[in-house]
Design a protein around this motif. Structure first.
Motif, mmCIF file in Angstrom:
data_model
loop_
_atom_site.group_PDB
_atom_site.id
_atom_site.type_symbol
_atom_site.label_atom_id
_atom_site.label_comp_id
_atom_site.label_asym_id
_atom_site.label_seq_id
_atom_site.Cartn_x
_atom_site.Cartn_y
_atom_site.Cartn_z
ATOM 1 N N SER A 48 -13.053 10.355 -21.258
ATOM 2 C CA SER A 48 -13.232 11.429 -20.290
ATOM 3 C C SER A 48 -14.630 11.309 -19.713
ATOM 4 N N VAL A 49 -14.711 11.228 -18.415
ATOM 5 C CA VAL A 49 -15.994 11.101 -17.729
ATOM 6 C C VAL A 49 -16.139 12.258 -16.760
ATOM 7 N N THR A 50 -17.278 12.930 -16.807
ATOM 8 C CA THR A 50 -17.555 14.012 -15.865
ATOM 9 C C THR A 50 -18.676 13.574 -14.937
ATOM 10 N N VAL A 51 -18.389 13.661 -13.648
ATOM 11 C CA VAL A 51 -19.371 13.289 -12.634
ATOM 12 C C VAL A 51 -19.784 14.567 -11.917
ATOM 13 N N LYS A 52 -21.053 14.958 -12.080
ATOM 14 C CA LYS A 52 -21.487 16.213 -11.467
ATOM 15 C C LYS A 52 -22.971 16.187 -11.182
ATOM 16 N N GLY A 53 -23.380 17.009 -10.253
ATOM 17 C CA GLY A 53 -24.777 17.218 -9.942
ATOM 18 C C GLY A 53 -25.085 18.703 -10.014
ATOM 19 N N SER A 96 -22.072 14.731 -4.859
ATOM 20 C CA SER A 96 -21.707 13.612 -3.987
ATOM 21 C C SER A 96 -22.595 12.403 -4.277
ATOM 22 N N ILE A 97 -23.859 12.641 -4.623
ATOM 23 C CA ILE A 97 -24.768 11.529 -4.958
ATOM 24 C C ILE A 97 -24.344 10.883 -6.272
ATOM 25 N N GLU A 98 -23.927 11.693 -7.238
ATOM 26 C CA GLU A 98 -23.490 11.135 -8.528
ATOM 27 C C GLU A 98 -22.212 10.315 -8.375
ATOM 28 N N VAL A 99 -21.317 10.769 -7.509
ATOM 29 C CA VAL A 99 -20.122 9.971 -7.230
ATOM 30 C C VAL A 99 -20.512 8.640 -6.594
ATOM 31 N N SER A 100 -21.484 8.666 -5.684
ATOM 32 C CA SER A 100 -21.974 7.446 -5.054
ATOM 33 C C SER A 100 -22.538 6.484 -6.094
ATOM 34 N N LYS A 101 -23.259 7.031 -7.070
ATOM 35 C CA LYS A 101 -23.838 6.188 -8.122
ATOM 36 C C LYS A 101 -22.750 5.587 -9.006
ATOM 37 N N MET A 102 -21.672 6.343 -9.232
ATOM 38 C CA MET A 102 -20.566 5.803 -10.020
ATOM 39 C C MET A 102 -19.867 4.671 -9.274
ATOM 40 N N TYR A 140 -13.558 13.591 -14.215
ATOM 41 C CA TYR A 140 -13.657 14.960 -13.716
ATOM 42 C C TYR A 140 -14.817 15.022 -12.725
ATOM 43 N N ILE A 141 -14.521 15.459 -11.527
ATOM 44 C CA ILE A 141 -15.537 15.505 -10.474
ATOM 45 C C ILE A 141 -16.009 16.937 -10.329
ATOM 46 N N GLY A 142 -17.294 17.134 -10.478
ATOM 47 C CA GLY A 142 -17.889 18.458 -10.375
ATOM 48 C C GLY A 142 -18.013 19.126 -11.726
ATOM 49 N N GLY A 143 -18.800 20.155 -11.782
ATOM 50 C CA GLY A 143 -19.057 20.817 -13.055
ATOM 51 C C GLY A 143 -18.231 22.047 -13.300
ATOM 52 N N VAL A 144 -17.155 22.253 -12.506
ATOM 53 C CA VAL A 144 -16.404 23.505 -12.640
ATOM 54 C C VAL A 144 -15.033 23.313 -13.269
ATOM 55 N N VAL A 145 -14.647 22.072 -13.614
ATOM 56 C CA VAL A 145 -13.412 21.877 -14.356
ATOM 57 C C VAL A 145 -13.651 22.369 -15.779
ATOM 58 N N THR A 146 -12.880 23.341 -16.217
ATOM 59 C CA THR A 146 -13.152 24.018 -17.490
ATOM 60 C C THR A 146 -12.824 23.140 -18.694
ATOM 61 N N ASP A 147 -13.464 23.476 -19.815
ATOM 62 C CA ASP A 147 -13.161 22.772 -21.067
ATOM 63 C C ASP A 147 -11.703 22.973 -21.454
ATOM 64 N N GLN A 148 -11.143 24.142 -21.116
ATOM 65 C CA GLN A 148 -9.730 24.402 -21.427
ATOM 66 C C GLN A 148 -8.830 23.370 -20.755
ATOM 67 N N VAL A 149 -9.101 23.073 -19.485
ATOM 68 C CA VAL A 149 -8.317 22.064 -18.773
ATOM 69 C C VAL A 149 -8.496 20.698 -19.409
ATOM 70 N N LYS A 150 -9.724 20.358 -19.717
ATOM 71 C CA LYS A 150 -9.996 19.046 -20.329
ATOM 72 C C LYS A 150 -9.276 18.908 -21.668
ATOM 73 N N ASN A 151 -9.286 19.951 -22.455
ATOM 74 C CA ASN A 151 -8.601 19.910 -23.756
ATOM 75 C C ASN A 151 -7.084 19.766 -23.567
#
Length: 746
Positions: A441-446, A453-459, A729-740
């Motif tokens: 599981s990888v989370t890409v967020k700023g 968008s910059i973190e996605v560019s770096k990925m 996961y893109i962005g910091g708003v996808v909840t831990d509940q969804v990830k689980n």
């Protein structure tokens, strides 16, 4: 009438074809009345009783009545053409040549509208007896042809209408009291009436050889009375409602509109033409058959019958005929009927040009099979059980196939798989790659949407653009609205999978400047107008990156910007039509568009833009979202343009169900072990995922605070059949509940 005698008439057998009225239900053909004042110039006509003394000849009486008739008809709204409005002749050679020339003038005026034009030649009569009087009407009767005086072929066709015109105008004059009865209605082989290329009559207004009648003829009161009466007769002639079939053949006529409409509505594929208005007031044509070329517009696209459609279309290469109501291709000279519908007795009951049409019909029937007669493979069956199963070492059976080659090709994608022939329980292929991939599981967020968008560019490009990369392009779109960035996904994909950086409209953050430098970009595309990304930002980019090409793609609004972007793209493999008023459907579509070379068309949901014509013509087109997002009316217009066989709506009860429908539609081409997840409750984070979708050939799942029920079946199938373990996961708003919840499904 001077030198006019009764001609001997001979009936000849003729085989005639009825000349139809105009069959185009959209065409307006206003009635035209051609008035021919007889004689004129050096051909004075009868001198009557006193003309040789007074100089008042027939030609003058004719023009005076004709001018009054013209004015009366114009006042009623008719278009009028006069062969002459002054005292002139048409030929100096002879009176017979003069008749030919005046008839030619009249016929030329009627060209293209003969069916709704009439010819009235105005004359005054004379005889050796001064007691003759009265009004007479002459017409040409095609049933009594004199071979010595052959008629124009068109007058033969119009003869019955000439008779109808004669009866109506004659009755109007007599019934009005404008004049008394002479010899009534007479069929004579007069030059002008037998050669007029439209319904025609010759009106002998009165006998000028009668001194009492001649005196009356000269009065304006009498002349106007005749003009008024003739105009009423013209009204009565044109007050006709003609029910025609689709080819313009007359079926029945009525003088009352309601009677005509009542009759017409009981029939199929008919139209009602009202002669007086020159308009078709009703049609119930069903243009069920549409013709399409692979790339160019045909001169005619709509047809009532299959036979008409094929007869027209087969003259062109690369064409097909579609039954519009069902969306089935019924004829083509470039597609092959390669899909057979086979019943339980192995009998082919139908054949299809397109696979989905064959399968759609098959699933509504019992015990049938769809076979590809080119590859001899089974596409679908409710009789035959798939013979080949793909198994995974830990996940068990992944998928079943009818065909061995397809099963092996699928198994080669995934480590630790094998293909079993379930008819003899043998393994026919083993994938020796046993690599175990950890659940990742990888989370890409700023810190902000711009940072994400910059973190996605770096990925995408951890060490910047490779030095040998042909396209070092960066796309910049506003992060304050969603529309421009939604349009930019396919554009970025075309430019070597360019990263999309979100930016404030009025400033250029130092982080964005740093990312452009890190990437080593030499081409910067701004998407949207100055209201989205200001001119100041554009100028600053030019200053900061003087060696880079900085350009802007924009339009007057989001839809025009979308059009400008699509015009930059190569020819699409397909089209997604999505709402430009909201973001979820377009976000999900963009992740697939970048992998399938599809264009995205933004719409306000109801307006069909001319720019859609080139985009959707003969191109697979998917309407994404329900009727609230893209109306059924707009969808119907797109079907007409693209071809109903190529248009399908993908939608669900909400944005998440629509997301699932999209992934299901394109599941066969989504073979990535990676999938993307972002929030469906807001747009900024998901706006920049299309580049990641292009990199990994991965779908995008939009979620809320918990995993939507509508996505669970799709996600479960995707995770299992594709042995998928990596979620981004893109962005910091996808909840831990969804990830689980997703981790459990893995």
């Amino acid at each position: 009438m001077k030198n006019k005698g009764i001609l001997s008439l001979l009936i000849m057998g003729l085989i005639l074809c009825f000349l139809p009225y105009k069959a185009n239900a959209e065409e307006e053909l206003k009635p035209l009345v051609i008035i021919d004042p007889g004689h004129g110039g050096k051909y004075s006509g009868t001198a009557g009783y006193s003309g040789s003394k007074t100089g008042y000849y027939e030609k003058r009486a004719n023009i005076e009545v004709s001018l009054k008739l013209r004015n009366t008809l114009v006042a009623k709204g008719y278009e009028v053409f006069m062969t002459r409005s002054t005292d002139k002749h048409f030929s100096t050679v002879s009176s017979s040549e003069d008749l030919k020339q005046r008839t030619r003038v009249a016929n030329n005026a009627a060209i293209g509208r003969n069916d709704n034009t009439i010819f009235i030649s105005i004359h005054h009569n004379a005889t050796s007896s001064p007691s003759y009087s009265g009004y007479e009407t002459y017409y040409y009767d095609a049933k009594q042809i004199d071979p010595s005086y052959p008629p124009d072929p068109m007058q033969i066709v119009y003869s019955d209408e000439s008779h109808r015109l004669a009866k109506l105008t004659h009755a109007s004059v007599i019934n009005s009291g404008a004049n008394t009865e002479g010899r009534g209605i007479v069929h004579y082989s007069l030059y002008v009436t037998r050669n007029a290329q439209m319904p025609s009559i010759l009106a002998e207004v009165e006998y000028m050889s009668n001194p009492y009648e001649e005196k009356k003829v000269k009065t304006a009161t009498f002349q106007q009375g005749i003009a008024n009466a003739l105009a009423v007769g013209v009204d009565n002639y044109f007050n006709l409602y003609i029910v025609q079939d689709s080819k313009g053949k007359q079926l029945k006529t009525f003088t009352n509109s309601q009677d005509a409409l009542t009759y017409a509505k009981k029939l199929k594929n008919v139209q009602v033409f009202y002669k007086k208005s020159g308009k078709y007031i009703f049609n119930n044509f069903s243009y069920d058959y549409r013709a399409y070329h692979l790339s160019v517009d045909l001169a005619q696209t709509k047809f009532i019958s299959y036979e008409e459609a094929v007869a027209f279309t087969k003259a062109y290469k690369n064409t097909r005929v579609v039954h519009h109501p069902t969306g089935k291709v019924v004829w083509s000279n470039y597609l092959v009927k390669r899909f057979d519908l086979v019943n339980a007795n192995a009998i082919v009951t139908n054949q299809y040009f397109r696979e989905h049409q064959a399968v759609n019909d098959a699933i509504t029937q019992e015990k049938v099979t769809v076979k590809d007669n080119v590859s001899s493979s089974i596409v679908y069956s409710s009789i035959v059980t798939p013979s080949f199963d793909v198994y995974h070492a830990t996940k068990g059976k992944l998928k079943s196939f009818f065909n061995q080659e397809e099963a092996i090709a699928y198994a080669k994608l995934w480590p630790s798989t094998r293909v079993a022939n379930n008819t003899n329980h043998t393994t026919i292929y083993t994938n020796t790659n046993t690599t175990k991939v950890a659940k990742t599981s990888v989370t890409v967020k700023g810190q902000t949407r711009y940072g994400t968008s910059i973190e996605v560019s770096k990925m995408l490009y951890p060490t910047g653009f490779p030095s040998d990369k042909a396209d070092k392009t960066i796309v910049i779109a506003t992060g304050e609205e969603f529309a421009d960035a939604l349009s930019a996904g396919p554009l970025a994909a075309q430019y070597g999978n360019a990263p999309i950086l979100l930016n404030p409209s009025g400033s250029l953050p130092v982080e964005t400047i740093a990312e452009i430098k890190r990437l080593g970009g030499n081409h910067i595309i701004l998407v949207g107008g100055a209201g989205a990304i200001s001119a100041g930002v554009e100028n600053e980019l030019r200053i900061k990156f003087p060696t880079a090409k900085v350009e802007r793609i924009s339009g007057a609004d989001r839809y025009a910007t979308n059009d400008a972007i699509n015009n930059r793209l190569s020819k699409p493999s397909g089209i997604f039509v999505v709402s430009g008023k909201d973001y979820p459907d377009a976000l999900a579509a963009s992740a697939i568009a970048v992998n399938k070379n599809y264009h995205i068309i933004l719409t306000d949901g109801t307006t069909y833009r001319e720019s859609m014509n080139k985009q959707v013509y003969s191109t697979p087109t998917f309407i994404v979202g329900g009727p609230y997002a893209v109306s059924d009316i707009l969808m119907d217009k797109i079907k007409e343009r693209a071809g109903a066989d190529l248009v399908k709506r993908l939608s669900g009860k909400d944005r998440y169900a629509t997301n699932a429908a999209l992934i299901e539609q394109f599941s066969d081409s989504l073979q990535s072990p990676v999938f993307l997840v972002s929030t469906g409750l807001n747009y900024p984070d998901a706006l920049v995922t299309s580049a990641l979708a292009a990199k990994y050939a991965a779908p995008l799942y939009l979620v809320k605070d918990s995993l939507p029920d509508a996505l669970k079946p799709s996600l479960t199938t995707y995770l299992k059949e594709r042995v998928t373990t990596t979620s981004i996961y893109i962005g910091g708003v996808v909840t831990d509940q969804v990830k689980n919840q997703i981790d459990i499904l893995k």
